[in-house]
Motif scaffolding. Structure first.
Motif, mmCIF file in Angstrom:
data_model
loop_
_atom_site.group_PDB
_atom_site.id
_atom_site.type_symbol
_atom_site.label_atom_id
_atom_site.label_comp_id
_atom_site.label_asym_id
_atom_site.label_seq_id
_atom_site.Cartn_x
_atom_site.Cartn_y
_atom_site.Cartn_z
ATOM 1 N N PRO A 117 0.859 -1.186 0.000
ATOM 2 C CA PRO A 117 0.000 0.000 0.000
ATOM 3 C C PRO A 117 0.901 1.243 0.000
ATOM 4 N N PHE A 118 0.539 2.245 -0.774
ATOM 5 C CA PHE A 118 1.381 3.445 -0.842
ATOM 6 C C PHE A 118 0.549 4.653 -1.228
ATOM 7 N N ARG A 119 1.092 5.831 -0.908
ATOM 8 C CA ARG A 119 0.520 7.100 -1.354
ATOM 9 C C ARG A 119 1.346 7.659 -2.512
ATOM 10 N N THR A 120 2.670 7.424 -2.467
ATOM 11 C CA THR A 120 3.570 7.907 -3.510
ATOM 12 C C THR A 120 4.497 6.775 -3.920
ATOM 13 N N MET A 121 4.662 6.594 -5.220
ATOM 14 C CA MET A 121 5.628 5.637 -5.753
ATOM 15 C C MET A 121 6.526 6.364 -6.733
ATOM 16 N N ARG A 122 7.821 6.146 -6.567
ATOM 17 C CA ARG A 122 8.798 6.642 -7.522
ATOM 18 C C ARG A 122 9.498 5.419 -8.103
ATOM 19 N N GLY A 123 9.562 5.366 -9.439
ATOM 20 C CA GLY A 123 10.168 4.207 -10.072
ATOM 21 C C GLY A 123 11.098 4.590 -11.206
ATOM 22 N N TRP A 124 12.107 3.746 -11.400
ATOM 23 C CA TRP A 124 13.064 3.924 -12.482
ATOM 24 C C TRP A 124 13.311 2.567 -13.109
#
Length: 153
Positions: A117-124
Motif C-alpha cells: 500500500p502506498f501514497r507515492t511511488m517513484r520508479g526507475w
C-alpha cells in the motif's frame, strides 16, 4: 530499407512512445491500449524482475490500467534515451530508460497486487519493446517494464 525509410520509422516510433507517456498521464487508457497490436502484451515487473501484471490484448490492457489507476491517482511518466533498432520494414525493437511517479489520494483504488500500500511511488527502469507496423502504423506488440529501483511512501 533506404536511409529515409529508416529515419521515418525511427521518428514514427518516437512519436508512438510520446503518445504512450501522454495518454498514461492523461488517464486515456483506451487510447493507450490502442497503441498496442490487437494481441499486444504489457508486463510490468518489480525491482526483482517478478511480473506484477501480465496484460494481453487491448481490452485487458485498458481495463487493468483503468482499475489500478482510477479515482484519485495522478501519474507522471518520462521516457529517455531511446535505443531503437529497425529490424525490417514492419518490425523493430527498442529499449527506453524510464521514470514514473504515482501519487495516490484518499479515493485511490487498491495498489496492484504485489505492491505494498502506498501514497507515492517513484520508479526507475527500462521499457523493452517490440514493435510491428500494421496497416501503415507502428504499434507496440510487446512491452516489458523492468525496474532498477522502486520507492514507496
Amino acid at each position: 530499407m533506404k536511409d529515409i525509410e529508416t529515419l521515418t520509422a525511427l521518428e514514427e516510433i518516437r512519436l508512438l512512445e510520446a503518445r504512450y507517456a501522454r495518454y498514461a498521464d492523461e488517464k486515456r487508457w483506451m487510447d493507450l491500449a490502442g497503441l498496442f497490436t490487437v494481441d499486444g502484451t504489457f508486463t510490468p515487473q518489480d525491482a526483482e524482475g517478478r511480473p506484477l501484471l501480465v496484460m494481453s490484448g487491448r481490452q485487458e490492457i485498458a481495463e487493468t490500467l483503468t482499475s489500478v489507476n482510477g479515482g484519485d491517482v495522478t501519474a507522471i511518466h518520462m521516457l529517455f534515451t531511446p535505443e531503437i533498432e529497425i529490424l525490417s520494414p514492419t518490425t523493430a525493437r527498442g529499449i527506453w530508460a524510464m521514470a514514473d511517479l504515482l501519487f495516490r489520494g484518499a479515493d485511490a483504488p487498491p495498489a496492484a497486487e504485489g505492491l505494498p500500500p502506498f501514497r507515492t511511488m517513484r520508479g526507475w527502469g527500462h521499457y523493452h519493446v517490440s514493435y510491428e507496423k500494421v496497416d501503415g502504423r507502428w504499434l507496440i506488440a510487446e512491452r516489458v517494464q523492468t525496474r532498477t529501483r522502486l520507492e514507496f511512501e
